[in-house]
Write a protein that holds these residues in place. Structure first.
Motif, PDB file in Angstrom:
ATOM      1  N   GLU A  97      21.572 -26.234   0.887  1.00  0.00           N
ATOM      2  CA  GLU A  97      21.735 -27.413   2.135  1.00  0.00           C
ATOM      3  C   GLU A  97      23.193 -27.062   2.579  1.00  0.00           C
ATOM      4  OE1 GLU A  97      21.567 -32.085   3.178  1.00  0.00           O
ATOM      5  OE2 GLU A  97      21.343 -31.567   1.112  1.00  0.00           O
ATOM      6  N   PRO A 112      13.293 -26.180   9.852  1.00  0.00           N
ATOM      7  CA  PRO A 112      14.309 -26.907   9.151  1.00  0.00           C
ATOM      8  C   PRO A 112      14.262 -27.008   7.631  1.00  0.00           C
ATOM      9  CG  PRO A 112      12.720 -28.377  10.720  1.00  0.00           C
ATOM     10  CD  PRO A 112      12.109 -26.942  10.453  1.00  0.00           C
ATOM     11  N   LEU A 113      15.563 -27.319   6.901  1.00  0.00           N
ATOM     12  CA  LEU A 113      15.520 -27.160   5.619  1.00  0.00           C
ATOM     13  C   LEU A 113      14.647 -28.206   4.976  1.00  0.00           C
ATOM     14  CD1 LEU A 113      17.287 -25.524   3.474  1.00  0.00           C
ATOM     15  CD2 LEU A 113      18.499 -27.571   3.311  1.00  0.00           C
ATOM     16  N   GLN A 114      13.762 -27.683   4.001  1.00  0.00           N
ATOM     17  CA  GLN A 114      12.615 -28.694   3.653  1.00  0.00           C
ATOM     18  C   GLN A 114      12.294 -28.125   2.076  1.00  0.00           C
ATOM     19  OE1 GLN A 114       8.771 -28.206   5.676  1.00  0.00           O
ATOM     20  NE2 GLN A 114      10.335 -27.141   7.019  1.00  0.00           N
ATOM     21  N   LYS A 115      11.564 -28.968   1.376  1.00  0.00           N
ATOM     22  CA  LYS A 115      10.867 -28.831   0.128  1.00  0.00           C
ATOM     23  C   LYS A 115       9.485 -28.037   0.610  1.00  0.00           C
ATOM     24  CE  LYS A 115       9.265 -30.507  -4.225  1.00  0.00           C
ATOM     25  NZ  LYS A 115       9.256 -31.559  -4.996  1.00  0.00           N
ATOM     26  N   THR A 116       9.224 -26.716   0.034  1.00  0.00           N
ATOM     27  CA  THR A 116       8.048 -26.038   0.259  1.00  0.00           C
ATOM     28  C   THR A 116       7.408 -25.995  -1.385  1.00  0.00           C
ATOM     29  OG1 THR A 116       8.882 -23.961  -0.184  1.00  0.00           O
ATOM     30  CG2 THR A 116       9.236 -25.069   2.226  1.00  0.00           C
ATOM     31  N   ALA A 121      13.949 -26.158  -1.703  1.00  0.00           N
ATOM     32  CA  ALA A 121      14.890 -26.119  -0.237  1.00  0.00           C
ATOM     33  C   ALA A 121      14.752 -24.904   0.450  1.00  0.00           C
ATOM     34  CB  ALA A 121      16.468 -26.586  -0.530  1.00  0.00           C
ATOM     35  N   TYR A 122      14.170 -25.056   1.468  1.00  0.00           N
ATOM     36  CA  TYR A 122      13.920 -23.602   2.140  1.00  0.00           C
ATOM     37  C   TYR A 122      13.879 -23.918   3.836  1.00  0.00           C
ATOM     38  CZ  TYR A 122      11.775 -19.409   4.432  1.00  0.00           C
ATOM     39  OH  TYR A 122      11.510 -18.267   5.137  1.00  0.00           O
ATOM     40  N   GLY A 123      14.763 -23.042   4.408  1.00  0.00           N
ATOM     41  CA  GLY A 123      14.642 -23.059   6.010  1.00  0.00           C
ATOM     42  C   GLY A 123      15.167 -21.801   6.624  1.00  0.00           C
TER      43      GLY A 123
END
Length: 141
Positions: A97, A112-116, A121-123
């Motif tokens: 982040e 956007p940085l997000q949970k996948t 955390a990936y963006g």
């Protein structure tokens, strides 16, 4: 035989700015930096005065990886972005982040940085230099 793939960015006269930016954003260490003016002179190929302060070669250490830079000669066309993205991987979502937010300064958030399903955390962000980064946290197994 060992093999390594290293991103090498050719900048349009702003390599020093990019190096300073990535040094801070990626917590990198400058391993080496030399300007064209610091290179030995070659009378057969005189250096234009505007090249003396441009970066001929630089290397940053980013974690266990290397990131290399140089400046192009004036008039040498550079295409922003292109077909390259750099995947920066950490094992800590907070660090991911922080890096993502640092790369966003002056850039464009592509995802956007997000949970996948594959990462906590990936963006994706195109930074202010036109470089596309995929910022990725390894999923704990």
């Amino acid at each position: 035989m060992a093999m390594q793939l290293t991103p090498y960015l050719t900048m349009d006269g702003n390599a020093k700015e990019a190096i300073a930016f990535y040094k801070e954003a990626l917590e990198a260490e400058i391993v080496y930096m030399q300007t064209f003016g610091e290179m030995p002179e070659n009378p057969e190929f005189p250096l234009p005065p505007e090249m003396k302060d441009r970066v001929s070669y630089a290397s940053l250490k980013v974690g266990e990886s290397e990131f290399m830079f140089s400046d192009a000669f004036p008039g040498q066309k550079q295409q922003m972005g292109g077909m390259l993205s750099i995947c920066l991987t950490t094992d800590d979502a907070e660090k991911t982040e922080r890096i993502f937010n640092a790369l966003c300064k002056g850039g464009i958030i592509e995802m956007p940085l997000q949970k996948t399903f594959f990462s906590p955390a990936y963006g994706m962000v195109t930074d202010k230099f036109g470089v596309l980064f995929q910022v990725f946290t390894k999923a704990l197994q």
